[in-house]
Design an enzyme around this catalytic site. Structure first.
Site, mmCIF file in Angstrom:
data_model
loop_
_atom_site.group_PDB
_atom_site.id
_atom_site.type_symbol
_atom_site.label_atom_id
_atom_site.label_comp_id
_atom_site.label_asym_id
_atom_site.label_seq_id
_atom_site.Cartn_x
_atom_site.Cartn_y
_atom_site.Cartn_z
ATOM 1 C CG MET A 30 -1.862 -1.349 1.309
ATOM 2 S SD MET A 30 -3.606 -0.868 1.562
ATOM 3 C CE MET A 30 -3.082 -0.636 3.747
ATOM 4 C CG HIS A 34 8.490 0.891 5.889
ATOM 5 N ND1 HIS A 34 9.101 -0.871 5.633
ATOM 6 C CD2 HIS A 34 7.032 0.532 5.913
ATOM 7 C CE1 HIS A 34 7.797 -1.836 6.267
ATOM 8 N NE2 HIS A 34 6.954 -0.492 6.293
ATOM 9 C CG HIS A 37 7.086 -2.045 2.041
ATOM 10 N ND1 HIS A 37 6.753 -1.017 2.731
ATOM 11 C CD2 HIS A 37 6.373 -2.274 2.380
ATOM 12 C CE1 HIS A 37 5.589 -0.752 3.575
ATOM 13 N NE2 HIS A 37 5.159 -1.901 2.642
ATOM 14 C CG ASP A 150 0.845 -6.521 7.755
ATOM 15 O OD1 ASP A 150 -0.086 -6.522 8.641
ATOM 16 O OD2 ASP A 150 1.900 -6.724 7.827
ATOM 17 C CD GLN A 153 -1.314 -9.513 3.997
ATOM 18 O OE1 GLN A 153 -2.586 -8.210 4.028
ATOM 19 N NE2 GLN A 153 -0.482 -8.509 3.832
ATOM 20 C CB SER A 186 3.217 2.603 5.935
ATOM 21 O OG SER A 186 3.447 1.773 5.371
ATOM 22 N NE ARG A 187 -3.019 1.903 9.521
ATOM 23 C CZ ARG A 187 -3.038 0.514 8.494
ATOM 24 N NH1 ARG A 187 -2.922 -0.825 8.269
ATOM 25 N NH2 ARG A 187 -4.676 0.608 7.877
HETATM 26 P P1 AMP Z 1 1.576 -2.869 3.419
HETATM 27 O O1 AMP Z 1 2.386 -1.705 2.239
HETATM 28 O O2 AMP Z 1 2.128 -2.615 4.883
HETATM 29 O O3 AMP Z 1 0.402 -3.529 3.089
HETATM 30 O O4 AMP Z 1 3.047 -4.138 3.509
HETATM 31 C C1 AMP Z 1 3.102 -4.862 2.399
HETATM 32 C C2 AMP Z 1 3.385 -5.514 2.936
HETATM 33 O O5 AMP Z 1 4.501 -5.112 2.859
HETATM 34 C C3 AMP Z 1 3.129 -6.800 3.483
HETATM 35 O O6 AMP Z 1 3.145 -8.112 3.179
HETATM 36 C C4 AMP Z 1 3.532 -6.913 4.546
HETATM 37 O O7 AMP Z 1 3.379 -7.247 5.449
HETATM 38 C C5 AMP Z 1 5.342 -5.919 4.198
HETATM 39 N N1 AMP Z 1 5.678 -5.751 5.851
HETATM 40 C C6 AMP Z 1 5.012 -4.629 5.875
HETATM 41 N N2 AMP Z 1 5.868 -4.278 6.993
HETATM 42 C C7 AMP Z 1 7.050 -5.370 6.630
HETATM 43 C C8 AMP Z 1 7.854 -4.861 8.262
HETATM 44 N N3 AMP Z 1 8.183 -4.904 9.102
HETATM 45 N N4 AMP Z 1 9.084 -5.993 7.699
HETATM 46 C C9 AMP Z 1 8.858 -7.162 6.708
HETATM 47 N N5 AMP Z 1 7.706 -6.627 5.902
HETATM 48 C C10 AMP Z 1 6.791 -5.747 5.721
#
Ligand code: AMP
Length: 282
Positions: A30, A34, A37, A150, A153, A186-187
Protein backbone atom coordinates in the site's frame (compact mmCIF):
# COMPACT_ATOMS: atom_id res chain seq x y z
CA UNK A 1 12.70 0.47 -13.27
CA UNK A 2 9.54 0.92 -15.31
CA UNK A 3 6.48 2.63 -13.90
CA UNK A 4 2.99 1.77 -15.13
CA UNK A 5 -0.49 2.51 -13.85
CA UNK A 6 -2.66 0.68 -16.41
CA UNK A 7 -3.59 -2.95 -15.77
CA UNK A 8 -3.01 -3.93 -19.39
CA UNK A 9 0.53 -2.56 -19.32
CA UNK A 10 1.24 -4.52 -16.16
CA UNK A 11 -0.16 -7.68 -17.70
CA UNK A 12 1.89 -7.18 -20.89
CA UNK A 13 5.08 -6.57 -18.88
CA UNK A 14 4.63 -9.86 -17.00
CA UNK A 15 3.84 -11.73 -20.22
CA UNK A 16 7.02 -10.38 -21.80
CA UNK A 17 9.13 -11.45 -18.83
CA UNK A 18 7.67 -14.94 -19.06
CA UNK A 19 8.05 -15.09 -22.84
CA UNK A 20 11.73 -14.21 -22.45
CA UNK A 21 12.12 -17.15 -20.05
CA UNK A 22 12.22 -15.04 -16.89
CA UNK A 23 10.36 -15.47 -13.61
CA UNK A 24 7.96 -12.88 -12.24
CA UNK A 25 7.85 -12.10 -8.52
CA UNK A 26 5.09 -9.90 -7.13
CA UNK A 27 5.29 -7.68 -4.04
CA UNK A 28 1.88 -6.13 -3.27
CA UNK A 29 2.00 -3.04 -1.01
CA UNK A 30 0.00 0.00 0.00
CA UNK A 31 3.01 2.28 -0.49
CA UNK A 32 4.85 4.56 1.95
CA UNK A 33 7.61 2.05 1.40
CA UNK A 34 10.19 1.33 4.10
CA UNK A 35 12.94 -1.20 4.78
CA UNK A 36 10.35 -3.91 5.48
CA UNK A 37 8.95 -3.57 1.97
CA UNK A 38 12.50 -3.40 0.59
CA UNK A 39 13.27 -6.75 2.25
CA UNK A 40 10.37 -8.33 0.32
CA UNK A 41 11.62 -6.87 -2.97
CA UNK A 42 15.21 -7.93 -2.25
CA UNK A 43 14.08 -11.47 -1.41
CA UNK A 44 12.55 -11.72 -4.90
CA UNK A 45 15.51 -10.07 -6.64
CA UNK A 46 17.83 -12.47 -4.85
CA UNK A 47 16.18 -15.45 -6.55
CA UNK A 48 16.83 -13.92 -9.98
CA UNK A 49 13.17 -13.05 -10.60
CA UNK A 50 11.97 -9.81 -12.19
CA UNK A 51 10.17 -8.12 -9.30
CA UNK A 52 6.96 -6.14 -9.75
CA UNK A 53 5.91 -3.93 -6.84
CA UNK A 54 2.33 -2.75 -6.68
CA UNK A 55 1.47 0.36 -4.70
CA UNK A 56 -2.27 0.58 -4.17
CA UNK A 57 -4.12 1.82 -1.11
CA UNK A 58 -6.96 -0.65 -1.48
CA UNK A 59 -10.25 0.96 -0.41
CA UNK A 60 -11.93 -2.46 -0.13
CA UNK A 61 -9.82 -3.44 2.88
CA UNK A 62 -10.61 -0.34 4.98
CA UNK A 63 -13.68 -0.16 7.20
CA UNK A 64 -15.90 2.96 7.15
CA UNK A 65 -14.29 4.34 10.31
CA UNK A 66 -10.72 3.46 9.38
CA UNK A 67 -7.80 5.51 8.07
CA UNK A 68 -8.25 5.26 4.26
CA UNK A 69 -8.49 9.04 3.81
CA UNK A 70 -5.39 9.65 5.96
CA UNK A 71 -3.23 6.73 4.90
CA UNK A 72 0.32 8.11 4.40
CA UNK A 73 1.57 8.64 0.83
CA UNK A 74 4.99 9.42 -0.60
CA UNK A 75 5.21 8.58 -4.30
CA UNK A 76 8.74 9.96 -4.65
CA UNK A 77 10.14 7.86 -1.82
CA UNK A 78 8.19 4.80 -3.03
CA UNK A 79 10.02 5.04 -6.37
CA UNK A 80 13.37 5.45 -4.63
CA UNK A 81 12.85 2.51 -2.27
CA UNK A 82 11.50 0.21 -5.00
CA UNK A 83 14.31 1.11 -7.42
CA UNK A 84 16.96 0.90 -4.68
CA UNK A 85 15.81 -2.60 -3.73
CA UNK A 86 16.05 -3.74 -7.36
CA UNK A 87 12.41 -3.79 -8.52
CA UNK A 88 11.92 -4.01 -12.28
CA UNK A 89 8.36 -2.62 -12.37
CA UNK A 90 6.34 -0.27 -10.20
CA UNK A 91 2.58 -0.64 -10.69
CA UNK A 92 0.55 2.28 -9.32
CA UNK A 93 -3.07 1.91 -10.44
CA UNK A 94 -5.73 4.31 -9.25
CA UNK A 95 -8.93 3.02 -7.63
CA UNK A 96 -10.97 3.40 -10.84
CA UNK A 97 -8.44 1.23 -12.69
CA UNK A 98 -8.75 -1.56 -10.12
CA UNK A 99 -12.47 -1.18 -9.41
CA UNK A 100 -14.23 0.25 -12.46
CA UNK A 101 -17.89 1.12 -12.19
CA UNK A 102 -20.01 -1.95 -11.58
CA UNK A 103 -17.25 -3.95 -9.89
CA UNK A 104 -19.15 -6.43 -7.71
CA UNK A 105 -17.02 -9.52 -7.04
CA UNK A 106 -15.53 -10.37 -3.64
CA UNK A 107 -13.16 -13.16 -2.63
CA UNK A 108 -13.59 -14.68 0.83
CA UNK A 109 -11.24 -17.11 2.54
CA UNK A 110 -13.71 -18.72 4.93
CA UNK A 111 -12.69 -19.26 8.54
CA UNK A 112 -9.24 -17.70 8.38
CA UNK A 113 -10.70 -14.29 7.61
CA UNK A 114 -13.01 -14.26 10.61
CA UNK A 115 -10.83 -14.36 13.70
CA UNK A 116 -8.16 -12.07 15.25
CA UNK A 117 -7.73 -9.06 12.97
CA UNK A 118 -10.74 -10.22 10.96
CA UNK A 119 -12.98 -10.05 14.02
CA UNK A 120 -11.84 -6.50 14.78
CA UNK A 121 -11.96 -5.37 11.14
CA UNK A 122 -15.02 -6.91 9.43
CA UNK A 123 -14.54 -7.11 5.66
CA UNK A 124 -10.81 -6.37 5.87
CA UNK A 125 -9.55 -9.74 4.71
CA UNK A 126 -12.22 -9.98 2.04
CA UNK A 127 -10.80 -6.73 0.64
CA UNK A 128 -7.25 -8.08 0.86
CA UNK A 129 -8.19 -11.40 -0.78
CA UNK A 130 -10.07 -9.62 -3.57
CA UNK A 131 -7.26 -7.25 -4.50
CA UNK A 132 -4.57 -9.92 -4.25
CA UNK A 133 -6.64 -12.23 -6.48
CA UNK A 134 -6.80 -9.46 -9.07
CA UNK A 135 -3.04 -8.85 -8.85
CA UNK A 136 -2.27 -12.57 -9.13
CA UNK A 137 -4.47 -12.74 -12.23
CA UNK A 138 -2.79 -9.72 -13.81
CA UNK A 139 0.81 -10.72 -13.16
CA UNK A 140 0.55 -14.54 -13.03
CA UNK A 141 3.65 -14.39 -10.83
CA UNK A 142 5.80 -17.41 -10.07
CA UNK A 143 6.21 -16.15 -6.51
CA UNK A 144 4.47 -13.54 -4.39
CA UNK A 145 6.16 -12.08 -1.32
CA UNK A 146 4.40 -11.06 1.87
CA UNK A 147 5.69 -10.01 5.28
CA UNK A 148 5.44 -12.17 8.39
CA UNK A 149 4.55 -8.94 10.16
CA UNK A 150 1.00 -9.39 8.87
CA UNK A 151 1.01 -13.03 9.83
CA UNK A 152 -2.70 -13.74 9.49
CA UNK A 153 -2.65 -12.13 6.04
CA UNK A 154 0.28 -14.32 5.00
CA UNK A 155 -1.44 -17.54 6.12
CA UNK A 156 -4.71 -16.52 4.50
CA UNK A 157 -3.08 -15.64 1.17
CA UNK A 158 -1.17 -18.91 1.13
CA UNK A 159 -4.56 -20.64 1.49
CA UNK A 160 -6.05 -18.48 -1.26
CA UNK A 161 -3.23 -19.23 -3.74
CA UNK A 162 -3.62 -22.95 -3.07
CA UNK A 163 -7.42 -23.02 -3.09
CA UNK A 164 -7.74 -21.06 -6.34
CA UNK A 165 -4.90 -22.92 -8.11
CA UNK A 166 -2.80 -19.86 -8.86
CA UNK A 167 0.30 -22.04 -9.14
CA UNK A 168 2.14 -19.25 -7.37
CA UNK A 169 4.44 -19.81 -4.42
CA UNK A 170 3.54 -17.53 -1.50
CA UNK A 171 6.75 -16.63 0.31
CA UNK A 172 6.82 -15.17 3.84
CA UNK A 173 9.60 -12.74 4.73
CA UNK A 174 10.70 -12.17 8.36
CA UNK A 175 9.66 -8.92 10.01
CA UNK A 176 12.10 -6.01 9.71
CA UNK A 177 12.32 -4.07 12.98
CA UNK A 178 13.60 -0.79 14.36
CA UNK A 179 16.57 -0.97 16.68
CA UNK A 180 14.32 -1.09 19.76
CA UNK A 181 12.29 -3.98 18.33
CA UNK A 182 9.23 -2.14 16.97
CA UNK A 183 8.16 -3.68 13.65
CA UNK A 184 8.47 -1.21 10.77
CA UNK A 185 5.02 -0.17 9.59
CA UNK A 186 3.67 2.65 7.47
CA UNK A 187 1.28 3.31 10.35
CA UNK A 188 4.16 4.11 12.72
CA UNK A 189 4.10 7.52 11.01
CA UNK A 190 0.91 8.28 12.99
CA UNK A 191 2.68 7.96 16.36
CA UNK A 192 3.73 11.02 18.36
CA UNK A 193 7.24 10.80 19.88
CA UNK A 194 5.66 9.83 23.23
CA UNK A 195 3.46 7.15 21.62
CA UNK A 196 6.45 5.88 19.68
CA UNK A 197 8.26 5.29 22.99
CA UNK A 198 5.20 3.54 24.43
CA UNK A 199 4.87 1.31 21.36
CA UNK A 200 8.10 -0.34 22.44
CA UNK A 201 5.91 -2.36 24.85
CA UNK A 202 4.56 -4.38 21.89
CA UNK A 203 7.80 -6.17 20.92
CA UNK A 204 8.73 -6.23 24.61
CA UNK A 205 5.51 -8.14 25.38
CA UNK A 206 6.31 -10.71 22.69
CA UNK A 207 9.85 -10.98 24.04
CA UNK A 208 8.49 -11.60 27.56
CA UNK A 209 6.34 -14.45 26.25
CA UNK A 210 9.30 -15.87 24.30
CA UNK A 211 11.43 -15.71 27.46
CA UNK A 212 8.75 -17.54 29.47
CA UNK A 213 8.56 -20.13 26.69
CA UNK A 214 12.34 -20.50 26.71
CA UNK A 215 12.16 -21.14 30.48
CA UNK A 216 9.87 -24.07 29.74
CA UNK A 217 6.41 -22.51 30.14
CA UNK A 218 3.98 -24.45 27.93
CA UNK A 219 0.61 -23.23 29.21
CA UNK A 220 -0.74 -20.84 26.58
CA UNK A 221 -2.62 -18.83 29.21
CA UNK A 222 0.61 -18.26 31.15
CA UNK A 223 2.40 -17.18 27.97
CA UNK A 224 -0.41 -14.72 27.26
CA UNK A 225 -0.21 -13.49 30.85
CA UNK A 226 3.53 -12.81 30.44
CA UNK A 227 2.83 -10.64 27.39
CA UNK A 228 -0.20 -8.91 28.92
CA UNK A 229 1.74 -7.95 32.01
CA UNK A 230 4.17 -5.92 29.89
CA UNK A 231 1.36 -4.28 27.92
CA UNK A 232 -0.61 -3.41 31.06
CA UNK A 233 2.46 -1.64 32.43
CA UNK A 234 2.60 0.64 29.38
CA UNK A 235 0.48 3.78 29.73
CA UNK A 236 -1.65 4.64 26.69
CA UNK A 237 -1.44 1.14 25.23
CA UNK A 238 -4.76 -0.72 24.89
CA UNK A 239 -4.68 -4.41 24.08
CA UNK A 240 -7.05 -5.69 21.40
CA UNK A 241 -5.95 -9.32 21.49
CA UNK A 242 -3.01 -11.49 22.45
CA UNK A 243 -3.27 -15.08 21.23
CA UNK A 244 -1.19 -18.22 21.13
CA UNK A 245 -2.08 -20.02 17.91
CA UNK A 246 -1.26 -22.90 15.63
CA UNK A 247 1.06 -21.36 13.00
CA UNK A 248 -0.93 -22.81 10.10
CA UNK A 249 -4.58 -22.86 11.14
CA UNK A 250 -4.38 -19.86 13.51
CA UNK A 251 -6.61 -21.80 15.92
CA UNK A 252 -6.01 -20.77 19.54
CA UNK A 253 -4.11 -23.33 21.62
CA UNK A 254 -4.28 -24.20 25.28
CA UNK A 255 -1.12 -26.20 25.63
CA UNK A 256 1.98 -25.63 23.57
CA UNK A 257 3.47 -28.63 21.81
CA UNK A 258 5.92 -27.77 19.08
CA UNK A 259 6.32 -24.34 17.51
CA UNK A 260 3.49 -21.86 17.94
CA UNK A 261 2.92 -18.24 17.02
CA UNK A 262 1.93 -15.48 19.38
CA UNK A 263 -0.25 -12.85 17.68
CA UNK A 264 -0.85 -9.43 19.15
CA UNK A 265 -2.88 -6.32 18.28
CA UNK A 266 -2.86 -3.18 20.39
CA UNK A 267 -3.84 0.46 20.14
CA UNK A 268 -1.30 3.13 20.96
CA UNK A 269 -3.42 6.28 21.23
CA UNK A 270 -5.51 6.19 18.07
CA UNK A 271 -3.11 3.99 16.10
CA UNK A 272 -3.68 0.26 15.78
CA UNK A 273 -0.48 -1.78 15.61
CA UNK A 274 0.01 -5.52 15.13
CA UNK A 275 2.97 -7.81 15.68
CA UNK A 276 3.70 -11.50 16.20
CA UNK A 277 6.51 -13.85 17.05
CA UNK A 278 7.37 -17.51 16.79
CA UNK A 279 7.70 -19.31 20.10
CA UNK A 280 9.94 -22.20 19.27
CA UNK A 281 12.85 -24.21 20.59
CA UNK A 282 13.52 -26.18 23.74
P1 AMP B 1 1.56 -2.78 3.55
O1 AMP B 1 2.11 -1.76 2.60
O2 AMP B 1 1.60 -2.37 4.97
O3 AMP B 1 0.23 -3.32 3.10
O4 AMP B 1 2.56 -4.01 3.46
C1 AMP B 1 2.89 -4.60 2.22
C2 AMP B 1 3.67 -5.85 2.48
O5 AMP B 1 4.86 -5.54 3.21
C3 AMP B 1 2.90 -6.88 3.32
O6 AMP B 1 3.19 -8.18 2.83
C4 AMP B 1 3.48 -6.67 4.70
O7 AMP B 1 3.39 -7.82 5.51
C5 AMP B 1 4.92 -6.34 4.36
N1 AMP B 1 5.56 -5.62 5.48
C6 AMP B 1 5.10 -4.50 6.09
N2 AMP B 1 5.93 -4.17 7.12
C7 AMP B 1 6.91 -5.09 7.15
C8 AMP B 1 8.05 -5.31 7.99
N3 AMP B 1 8.33 -4.51 9.02
N4 AMP B 1 8.84 -6.37 7.74
C9 AMP B 1 8.55 -7.22 6.71
N5 AMP B 1 7.49 -7.06 5.89
C10 AMP B 1 6.67 -6.04 6.10
Amino acid sequence: MRGVSAKEEARRWAEEVHRAGGRVALVPTMGFLHRGHAALIEAGVHTGAQVAVSVFVNPLQFGPREDLAHYPLDAVRDREVARGAGAALLFTPDPEEMYPEGFATRVEVAGLSERWCGAARPGHFQGVATVVTKLLNLFRPDEAYFGEKDYQQLVLLRRLARDLDFGCRVVGVPTVREEDGLALSSRNAYLSPEERRRARAIPAALAAAAAAHARGERDAEELRRAALQVLKGAPGVRVEYVAVVDPETLEPLEAVRGPVRMLLAAWVGSTRLIDNRFLAGA
